[in-house]
Each structure stands twice: as C-alpha cells, then as structure tokens.
Design an enzyme around this catalytic site. Structure first.
Site, PDB file in Angstrom:
ATOM      1  N   ASP A 208       0.875  -1.171   0.000  1.00 46.21           N
ATOM      2  CA  ASP A 208       0.000   0.000   0.000  1.00 46.21           C
ATOM      3  C   ASP A 208       0.914   1.224   0.000  1.00 46.21           C
ATOM      4  O   ASP A 208       1.569   1.531   0.997  1.00 46.21           O
ATOM      5  CB  ASP A 208      -0.920  -0.024   1.218  1.00 46.21           C
ATOM      6  CG  ASP A 208      -1.931   1.135   1.222  1.00 46.21           C
ATOM      7  OD1 ASP A 208      -1.624   2.182   0.633  1.00 46.21           O
ATOM      8  OD2 ASP A 208      -3.012   0.976   1.823  1.00 46.21           O
ATOM      9  N   LYS A 233      -5.967  10.262  -2.383  1.00 42.66           N
ATOM     10  CA  LYS A 233      -5.040  11.075  -1.603  1.00 42.66           C
ATOM     11  C   LYS A 233      -4.159  11.928  -2.531  1.00 42.66           C
ATOM     12  O   LYS A 233      -4.656  12.832  -3.143  1.00 42.66           O
ATOM     13  CB  LYS A 233      -4.235  10.157  -0.686  1.00 42.66           C
ATOM     14  CG  LYS A 233      -5.111   9.141   0.099  1.00 42.66           C
ATOM     15  CD  LYS A 233      -6.042   9.792   1.097  1.00 42.66           C
ATOM     16  CE  LYS A 233      -7.108   8.833   1.654  1.00 42.66           C
ATOM     17  NZ  LYS A 233      -6.609   7.629   2.285  1.00 42.66           N
TER      18      LYS A 233
HETATM   19  C1  LIG Z   1      -7.208   6.315   2.485  1.00 39.11           C
HETATM   20  C2  LIG Z   1      -6.405   5.079   2.520  1.00 39.11           C
HETATM   21  C3  LIG Z   1      -6.888   3.875   1.990  1.00 39.11           C
HETATM   22  C4  LIG Z   1      -8.284   3.727   1.440  1.00 39.11           C
HETATM   23  O1  LIG Z   1      -8.505   4.511   0.318  1.00 39.11           O
HETATM   24  P1  LIG Z   1      -9.959   5.103  -0.044  1.00 39.11           P
HETATM   25  O2  LIG Z   1      -9.714   5.773  -1.352  1.00 39.11           O
HETATM   26  O3  LIG Z   1     -10.336   6.050   1.065  1.00 39.11           O
HETATM   27  O4  LIG Z   1     -10.900   3.955  -0.125  1.00 39.11           O
HETATM   28  C5  LIG Z   1      -6.061   2.771   2.010  1.00 39.11           C
HETATM   29  N1  LIG Z   1      -4.821   2.834   2.530  1.00 39.11           N
HETATM   30  C6  LIG Z   1      -4.323   3.964   3.064  1.00 39.11           C
HETATM   31  C7  LIG Z   1      -2.955   3.985   3.633  1.00 39.11           C
HETATM   32  C8  LIG Z   1      -5.099   5.123   3.084  1.00 39.11           C
HETATM   33  O5  LIG Z   1      -4.618   6.251   3.635  1.00 39.11           O
END
Ligand SMILES: *Cc1c(COP(=O)(O)O)cnc(C)c1O
Length: 419
Positions: A208, A233
């Site tokens: 991730d 993000k």
């Molecule tokens: C926000 C986030 C997610 C999930 O993403 P969404 O677009 O909100 O579904 C997954 N992993 C991390 C580290 C995040 O900050």
C-alpha cells in the site's frame, strides 16, 4: 507523431503525456470525457471478437480500443490506468472507485477458503476491517507483524499464517498511516521467495503505497508484485474525488480488472477525467507539500509544547528504519503525526484554536488537514491497540498542503499558545 509514450521519459513527463492519444478523439489536445454507459459495435463479428478479447484475452480485438459496457471498462479508465502504470513503473494497472474497492478486489481475486494472509501493523482501518472482519468469514486466516525492518518479526507472522493454511498474500503498508512506521519491502520480498521455494506457493507481496505515492516511492522496482494506491489522496490531490489503483505485471492485474464486472467498482468517466488531470500536477503538489512539511516539522520539533513527532526526515541515523528509509523512499512525504504535551484535553484545545488548518480526516489534498486519530480515524479500535500502534490521546496527524508555509506555521504557533 506517435501516441505511445516513451518509457524512458521521466515520471514528470509521463504524468502529463502517458495514456492519451489525440488521434483517438478528433485530435483534441486534451482528453474528452466519454459520458456513455454502453458502446456500439461495428458488426456482429466485431461484437464477438470484443467479448473474446475482454473475457479470454485472445483474438483480433486484443490491444484495440473496443469497449462493451462502462462497468467493464471505458476509455477514461484506460487512460488513467496507462498513466498510473507509467508512474509506478509497472506493466499494467487497474483502477477502481476507491482505495478500499482496490484492496477488496485484491483479496477476492487471490484468497480462497483455507488460505491465509500476513499484514503489517499499523494498517489502514479499512484494510484491517477487510482482513480481520470480513475475510475470516470466508475462512481466510491472518497473522500480523509490527516490526517490518526485523526479519524474525516478519518470519514469525509467516509461520503463524502457514499454520492456518497456504499463505497467498503479504500486505504491507509503508510508511504506515498515521505513525510512519516503515516496512522493508525488499526483506518481505525475500521472505516471500523463501516461502515459495519451501512450500511451492509463493505469496504475492502487496504494498500500500498511499502515504508517499508514486512520485516518492516505487515498490515495483523494489520487487513488490502489486503496488496499491488510494488515488483519493496525493494523486487526486484536491480532496474532491475518490479512486484507487493497483499496478504490477499484466498477468496479475488482468484478473483484478475483470473483477469489476462482478463488483461494479469501476471508476466513472467523469472521475476518471478529473483524476487524469490531477495526475499531471502530482509532482508539483507533492514537492511543494514536502517542502512545507519539512519546515512545519522543524518548527514543531523546536516547540516545548510538542512531546514527540514522527516525521520521516527525523529518523535517527544508524537505526534499521533509517537504513530502509534511505534505500526505499525518495523523500519524507508530507503526512506525519505529532503529540502535544498533555492528553486529549490539550489536543482538543489546540485543535479548536486552529483557524487555517482544517480539521478533517483524509490526507494528500492541496489544503492542510489535521485529525485527532484516537477519536476519529482510530475511534473504533481499543485503546490497547491504539497504544501498540503509537497513537495516544495527545496524537495529532497532519497532512501538510501547498499553502504558504509561513501562514501554516503562524496558525500552528497561535494555537500552541492555548496550551
Ligand atoms: C485512504 C487510505 C486507503 C483507502 O482509500 P480510499 O480511497 O479512502 O478507499 C487505504 N490505505 C491507506 C494507507 C489510506 O490512507
């Protein structure tokens, strides 16, 4: 002039150019939005060939722009996927309507009853819910590790998972949200190789990459199989859209793309267009936000009213975390946590005094956001689990934006006076 991008172009160039061919759309210099749910076939023969290409990956329509129905794929999605793959340095990418839709597709594509998964802690709340709340209901076991720079810590989790059943996925979030804990990607890849050699089933390593994003960390180059990113993000970058993506080898990405047919989790044409546009400027935004974050972190570190700070740029020389950081991250990013002296009351007083910084969850937007993890993003987990993840009642998470840094520091300074 060729539509295809030159893979030797640097990331900043690919962010602007990869994925769109003007010849595909009346030579429009910028990509149009294809607001359509369905696509007309030129002939009955072509309809059959397009379905063969989509479902079997064979026949004359492979690699051609034919589409069927927007849920299965559409031109805007193709463009975003090509651009994300180029930014991640990967062969292919699949894009979904949120980061969690992406994580869910990875789990549903690769896990079957009896399998197991290992993940790093702390991990995003939604990912935690997927692997500890939902997947156990389908007979998928899990084990966790907290020190991602220590071989024996990761191996212990692997052994625990293998006792449940075949280990199919190792999911790591690095740096982790909100504490910036680091996992050594190359170490985890090496352990996955060892498991594969010993058991005959090589687990996929999923990173991730949300906290640093494609411009500051490239997990595929470090050996990861799949690089997952919440595009909500930094890539979206304006806190006005939701999307998620995953990149890797075509053979691993294709089944994920196919899952959208069942899950209905494609990214719609308008949001695909917005995201494509945002990706052009991701480097500029991230670089400015990181410059600001370093100055804000330095200001906070000097304040006697701050009890601790997790800014990656302050990792002590000589520690394993620092060595891994130097090897795998291009820079420190712009999201970090700090603790005010005192507890919840002091944190609340500080938050309520802020005038410029917005109090909201999420990160990676153009505006600076601050949250109080213990009572918002990490509300639902026990205080023991929070403490284990380094989150106290005094912890605040900051996602620094692109405003003028002097205005940010002035706002923080006046709010600190409340303490
Ligand atoms: C926000 C986030 C997610 C999930 O993403 P969404 O677009 O909100 O579904 C997954 N992993 C991390 C580290 C995040 O900050």
């Amino acid at each position: 002039m060729s539509a295809a991008h030159d893979p030797r172009w640097r990331a900043e160039t690919l962010a602007v150019r990869a994925g769109y061919d003007p010849a595909s759309a009346s030579n429009a210099a910028k990509p149009p939005i294809y607001m359509t749910s369905t696509f007309a076939y030129a002939s009955a023969r072509q309809a059959k060939d397009i379905h063969e290409a989509y479902f079997e990956g064979t026949g004359p329509e492979v690699g051609r722009p034919g589409h069927i129905y927007a849920r299965l794929g559409h031109p805007g999605l193709d463009m975003v996927e090509l651009r994300l793959a180029a930014l991640d340095g990967a062969e292919a990418a699949a894009v979904f309507n949120s980061g969690m839709a992406t994580h869910s597709a990875i789990a549903l594509a690769h896990l079957r009853p009896g399998d197991s998964v290992v993940f790093s802690r702390p991990i995003y709340g939604g990912t935690n819910g997927l692997y500890t709340g939902m997947m156990p209901g389908f007979g998928v076991g899990h084990a966790e590790f907290t020190d991602g720079c220590d071989r024996s810590s990761v191996e212990a989790a692997v052994t625990e998972a293998l006792a449940h059943g075949p280990l199919k996925l190792i999911v790591i979030e690095t740096p982790a949200n909100p504490t910036a804990a680091i996992v050594d990607i190359a170490l985890v890849v090496d352990i996955a190789d060892t498991v594969g050699a010993r058991s005959g089933t090589r687990p996929l390593v999923v990173v991730d990459n949300t906290l640093l994003g494609p411009s500051m960390q490239r997990p595929i180059e470090l050996g990861a199989d799949l690089c997952m990113t919440s595009l909500t993000k930094y890539c979206g970058g304006h806190s006005d859209l939701m999307a998620g993506g995953v990149s890797g080898r075509e053979a691993l990405v294709a089944p994920l793309r196919l899952l959208r047919t069942t899950l209905g989790s494609h990214l719609d044409p308008y949001t695909s267009w917005l995201l494509l546009r945002s990706m052009e400027t991701v480097h500029l935004r991230v670089e400015r936000a990181m410059d600001n974050a370093r100055k804000v972190a330095e200001f906070l570190r000097e304040s006697p009213k701050i009890a601790g700070i997790t800014y990656l740029g302050f990792l002590a020389e000589g520690t394993p975390q620092r060595a891994v950081y130097d090897r795998q991250c291009k820079a420190a990013g712009s999201t970090f946590s700090f603790a005010v002296t005192g507890g919840e009351a002091e944190a609340f007083r500080f938050l309520d005094r802020l005038r410029l910084l917005r109090f909201a969850v999420s990160l990676g937007g153009s505006e600076t956001l601050i949250t109080h993890p213990a009572t918002t993003t990490h509300y639902a987990i026990s205080s023991e689990e929070r403490a284990a993840g380094g989150i106290t009642p005094a912890t605040l998470r900051l996602s620094v934006g692109i405003e003028h840094v002097d205005d940010l520091i002035a706002d923080l300074a006046q709010a600190l006076e409340a303490l």
